[in-house]
Design a protein around this motif. Structure first.
Motif, PDB file in Angstrom:
ATOM      1  N   LEU A  67       0.919  -1.228   0.035  1.00 36.70           N
ATOM      2  CA  LEU A  67       0.003   0.155   0.165  1.00 36.70           C
ATOM      3  C   LEU A  67       0.908   1.460   0.189  1.00 36.70           C
ATOM      4  CD1 LEU A  67      -2.735   1.429   0.074  1.00 36.70           C
ATOM      5  CD2 LEU A  67      -2.981   0.888   2.503  1.00 36.70           C
ATOM      6  N   ARG A  68       1.816   1.167   0.807  1.00 39.28           N
ATOM      7  CA  ARG A  68       2.689   2.424   0.801  1.00 39.28           C
ATOM      8  C   ARG A  68       3.467   2.767  -0.561  1.00 39.28           C
ATOM      9  NH1 ARG A  68       3.623   0.562   5.934  1.00 39.28           N
ATOM     10  NH2 ARG A  68       5.642  -0.668   5.317  1.00 39.28           N
ATOM     11  N   GLU A  69       3.896   1.567  -1.066  1.00 38.77           N
ATOM     12  CA  GLU A  69       4.589   1.724  -2.586  1.00 38.77           C
ATOM     13  C   GLU A  69       3.486   1.998  -3.742  1.00 38.77           C
ATOM     14  OE1 GLU A  69       7.286   1.554  -5.472  1.00 38.77           O
ATOM     15  OE2 GLU A  69       7.771   1.408  -3.156  1.00 38.77           O
ATOM     16  N   ILE A  70       2.379   1.482  -3.498  1.00 34.11           N
ATOM     17  CA  ILE A  70       1.134   2.148  -4.516  1.00 34.11           C
ATOM     18  C   ILE A  70       0.894   3.454  -4.307  1.00 34.11           C
ATOM     19  CG2 ILE A  70      -1.262   2.104  -4.796  1.00 34.11           C
ATOM     20  CD1 ILE A  70      -1.095  -1.281  -4.227  1.00 34.11           C
ATOM     21  N   VAL A  79      -0.633  11.458  -9.669  1.00 39.11           N
ATOM     22  CA  VAL A  79      -2.206  11.333  -9.530  1.00 39.11           C
ATOM     23  C   VAL A  79      -2.750  12.254  -8.283  1.00 39.11           C
ATOM     24  CG1 VAL A  79      -3.869   9.418  -8.713  1.00 39.11           C
ATOM     25  CG2 VAL A  79      -1.954   8.752 -10.278  1.00 39.11           C
ATOM     26  N   SER A  80      -3.796  13.061  -8.670  1.00 31.76           N
ATOM     27  CA  SER A  80      -4.121  13.806  -7.529  1.00 31.76           C
ATOM     28  C   SER A  80      -4.908  12.964  -6.659  1.00 31.76           C
ATOM     29  CB  SER A  80      -5.136  15.075  -8.029  1.00 31.76           C
ATOM     30  OG  SER A  80      -6.237  14.345  -8.483  1.00 31.76           O
ATOM     31  N   PRO A  81      -5.127  13.544  -5.216  1.00 31.46           N
ATOM     32  CA  PRO A  81      -5.577  12.781  -4.273  1.00 31.46           C
ATOM     33  C   PRO A  81      -6.869  12.217  -4.504  1.00 31.46           C
ATOM     34  CG  PRO A  81      -4.209  14.701  -3.192  1.00 31.46           C
ATOM     35  CD  PRO A  81      -4.280  14.936  -4.665  1.00 31.46           C
ATOM     36  N   HIS A  82      -7.838  13.036  -5.012  1.00 31.88           N
ATOM     37  CA  HIS A  82      -9.129  12.640  -5.274  1.00 31.88           C
ATOM     38  C   HIS A  82      -9.388  11.819  -6.282  1.00 31.88           C
ATOM     39  CE1 HIS A  82      -9.012  15.922  -8.323  1.00 31.88           C
ATOM     40  NE2 HIS A  82     -10.187  15.154  -8.927  1.00 31.88           N
ATOM     41  N   ARG A  83      -7.978  11.360  -7.041  1.00 34.85           N
ATOM     42  CA  ARG A  83      -8.238  10.522  -8.211  1.00 34.85           C
ATOM     43  C   ARG A  83      -7.428   9.010  -7.649  1.00 34.85           C
ATOM     44  NH1 ARG A  83     -11.127  10.632 -12.470  1.00 34.85           N
ATOM     45  NH2 ARG A  83      -9.538   9.647 -13.708  1.00 34.85           N
ATOM     46  N   GLU A  84      -6.816   9.151  -6.407  1.00 31.71           N
ATOM     47  CA  GLU A  84      -6.334   7.830  -6.027  1.00 31.71           C
ATOM     48  C   GLU A  84      -7.152   6.662  -5.901  1.00 31.71           C
ATOM     49  OE1 GLU A  84      -3.170   9.764  -2.810  1.00 31.71           O
ATOM     50  OE2 GLU A  84      -5.136   9.040  -1.792  1.00 31.71           O
ATOM     51  N   SER A  85      -6.566   5.515  -6.203  1.00 35.84           N
ATOM     52  CA  SER A  85      -7.281   4.411  -6.130  1.00 35.84           C
ATOM     53  C   SER A  85      -7.859   4.066  -4.716  1.00 35.84           C
ATOM     54  CB  SER A  85      -6.503   3.141  -6.310  1.00 35.84           C
ATOM     55  OG  SER A  85      -6.022   2.955  -7.605  1.00 35.84           O
ATOM     56  N   LYS A  86      -9.305   3.597  -4.627  1.00 34.50           N
ATOM     57  CA  LYS A  86      -9.668   3.238  -3.454  1.00 34.50           C
ATOM     58  C   LYS A  86      -9.263   1.965  -2.788  1.00 34.50           C
ATOM     59  CE  LYS A  86     -12.550   6.879  -3.804  1.00 34.50           C
ATOM     60  NZ  LYS A  86     -11.841   8.145  -3.778  1.00 34.50           N
ATOM     61  N   GLY A 107      -2.520   5.087   3.857  1.00 31.16           N
ATOM     62  CA  GLY A 107      -3.649   5.712   3.199  1.00 31.16           C
ATOM     63  C   GLY A 107      -4.747   4.906   2.563  1.00 31.16           C
ATOM     64  N   ALA A 108      -4.959   3.866   3.356  1.00 31.50           N
ATOM     65  CA  ALA A 108      -6.323   2.877   2.887  1.00 31.50           C
ATOM     66  C   ALA A 108      -7.497   3.863   3.126  1.00 31.50           C
ATOM     67  CB  ALA A 108      -6.349   1.678   4.065  1.00 31.50           C
ATOM     68  N   THR A 109      -8.539   3.256   2.291  1.00 34.31           N
ATOM     69  CA  THR A 109      -9.875   4.203   2.357  1.00 34.31           C
ATOM     70  C   THR A 109     -10.656   3.327   3.294  1.00 34.31           C
ATOM     71  OG1 THR A 109      -9.343   4.311  -0.030  1.00 34.31           O
ATOM     72  CG2 THR A 109     -11.671   4.942   0.888  1.00 34.31           C
ATOM     73  N   SER A 110     -10.822   2.098   3.427  1.00 36.28           N
ATOM     74  CA  SER A 110     -11.637   1.417   4.367  1.00 36.28           C
ATOM     75  C   SER A 110     -11.322   0.031   4.710  1.00 36.28           C
ATOM     76  CB  SER A 110     -13.142   1.497   3.854  1.00 36.28           C
ATOM     77  OG  SER A 110     -13.331   1.055   2.713  1.00 36.28           O
TER      78      SER A 110
END
Length: 131
Positions: A67-70, A79-86, A107-110
């Motif tokens: 996740l950190r590497e992604i 990649v802007s923060p609002h376009r990051e992968s969920k 930076g996990a979403t859920s």
């Protein structure tokens, strides 16, 4: 929607795939290294992942490191923060430290606890605005 399912457990991968394939084009990785490579390819091809279902405990490279590497790859590629992968962390862990680290350091979403319930996964995807 394009999704990446990352889990070393065959049963878990297949269960998530069966749920998601109704609403997404799915790719599968069995460890963090494969996940990073698939993610990198998606970015380079101009087809990034909208959703990543990511197990935390895996051999070779765990979900936290992946996740950190992604997130680093996203930053390096503008990649802007609002376009990051969920990123939905899928784990059997009830360990608060692992969950905390995934959210605040990675930076996990859920997250969802295994075994994954179809209704909960679909509800989570809807709440993230992916379907």
């Amino acid at each position: 929607m394009k999704a990446l399912i990352v889990d070393d457990d065959f049963y878990s991968r297949n269960m998530i795939h069966e749920i998601l394939r109704q609403v997404a084009k799915c790719d599968i990785a069995v460890n963090g290294e494969e996940a990073i490579e698939a993610f990198r390819r998606g970015l380079l091809d101009g087809e990034p992942y909208d959703l990543i279902c990511l197990d935390l405990l895996m051999p070779e490279l765990d979900g936290q490191q992946a996740l950190r590497e992604i997130r680093t790859l996203e930053q390096e590629n503008g990649v802007s923060p609002h376009r990051e992968s969920k990123v939905i962390v899928t784990t059997m862990l009830a360990d608060e430290k692992e969950t905390h680290d995934a959210f605040f350091l990675g930076g996990a979403t859920s997250y969802l606890v295994k075994p994954i319930d179809e209704a909960k996964l679909m509800e989570e995807i809807k709440s993230l605005g992916l379907i």
